[in-house]
Design an enzyme around this catalytic site. Sequence first.
Site, mmCIF file in Angstrom:
data_model
loop_
_atom_site.group_PDB
_atom_site.id
_atom_site.type_symbol
_atom_site.label_atom_id
_atom_site.label_comp_id
_atom_site.label_asym_id
_atom_site.label_seq_id
_atom_site.Cartn_x
_atom_site.Cartn_y
_atom_site.Cartn_z
ATOM 1 N N ASP A 1 9.362 3.212 2.280
ATOM 2 C CA ASP A 1 8.290 3.773 2.515
ATOM 3 C C ASP A 1 7.259 4.101 3.487
ATOM 4 O OD1 ASP A 1 5.455 4.824 3.079
ATOM 5 O OD2 ASP A 1 4.580 3.869 1.415
ATOM 6 N N PHE B 1 0.924 -1.133 0.361
ATOM 7 C CA PHE B 1 -0.075 0.301 0.213
ATOM 8 C C PHE B 1 0.754 1.512 -0.342
ATOM 9 C CE2 PHE B 1 -1.869 3.492 1.855
ATOM 10 C CZ PHE B 1 -3.482 3.488 0.830
ATOM 11 N N LYS C 1 2.428 11.346 6.836
ATOM 12 C CA LYS C 1 0.801 10.756 8.250
ATOM 13 C C LYS C 1 1.898 11.812 9.117
ATOM 14 C CE LYS C 1 -1.087 6.589 6.830
ATOM 15 N NZ LYS C 1 -0.968 6.086 5.826
#
Length: 400
Positions: A226, A141, A255
């Site tokens: 990531d 993802f 985030k």
Amino acid sequence: MTSTERSIAAAEAHSAHNYHPLPVVVAYAEGAWMTDVEGRRYLDMLAGYSALNFGHGNRRLINAAKAQLDRVTLTSRAFYHDRFAEFCAELAALCGKDMVLPMNTGAEAVETAVKTARKWGYRVKGVPDGRAKIIVAGNNFHGRTTTIISFSTDEEARADYGPYTPGFEIVPYGDLAALEAAVDEDTVAVLLEPIQGEAGVLVPPPGYLPGVRRLTAERGVLFIADEIQSGLGRTGRTFACDHEDVVPDMYVLGKALGGGVVPVSAVVASADVLGVYRPGEHGSTFGGNPLACAVALEVVAMLRSGEFQQRATELGEHLHQELGLLVGGGAVEAVRGRGLWAGVDIAPAKGTGRQISERLMDRRVLVKDTHGSTIRIAPPLVISKEDLDWGLDQLRAVLA
Ligand SMILES: *Cc1c(COP(=O)(O)O)cnc(C)c1O
């Protein structure tokens, strides 16, 4: 109709139905607790998918934002502003790198990493034009843009959005031999989550990340980590890669970098890599804006103290010890994760992940399911041990 039901009906009437939220309407939040429109309090065990590592309304972050709101909030990159240099220098230092390219959302940072790797491939590695290949992992993802979903293996995320961006090859996550077989002379990068979050908090086998590091270094391929969800303290270290002493060529961050206040993302790398850009070749109106820099600078300062990594380590050990006791008792099939981050596979007989999440909500604990029967536990790192234990009590009660 209750005020909760009214709010939800109104939201559903005027928003695209691209989410299926739990039926709770939050009005206020502080630390690890959220209060809904009817005054009920809930323990937040999701923390905005790790965007809220430092908790709701963290005073240091809110004060940094408030102070900046009164000075200057946006300049665009047409001009310099007086928080930019410090932000880039401090974030680069946190990563042990020397260059930062700021963006806003995680997906934009991943797009930036993809563009950087391709440009590096053509300009530095000497890959023939149009041939650059990036290797990614199954069940990844990395976000929701058309290019990123082009290399997703999740049909829900991908179907109906073609034609798809070429130039990606998917290999099974955790399989070093498959990765090695996929690398060829046109390969510019390997893009991986060091722990796969959305896939259910999948930790790769020990040695995998060091193996990826060795292979990519030998073959002249960039290793892009990531760390948007796994990074910035969540696993007990600043980066999930740190657990195996792996330093990737590029960190992709997002985030928690925005402290739950504003969207802030970035690609961080050495000047050999991010130095490929010339003016006009990439950009973002909001990327690196003064408000974002002020908040992210405070985030970096908080991480530099090591205090949050320490909390994640200690509370994480406790969390995994307690969750481990549930495995084999019939209700929980497996628990994975690292630090204050866990994927819990619920036995299908006990209900779907969604049903478990709803029952936890009835007991005032908020989590979110992923992939059918898995729930993800990722409370803010500021949660107290007592609150964590209370949350675990509710989970045990739901599974009893
Ligand atoms: C959340 C996430 C993204 C996308 O971030 P957005 O801010 O939602 O675009 C990318 N990669 C990983 C690993 C994530 O968890």
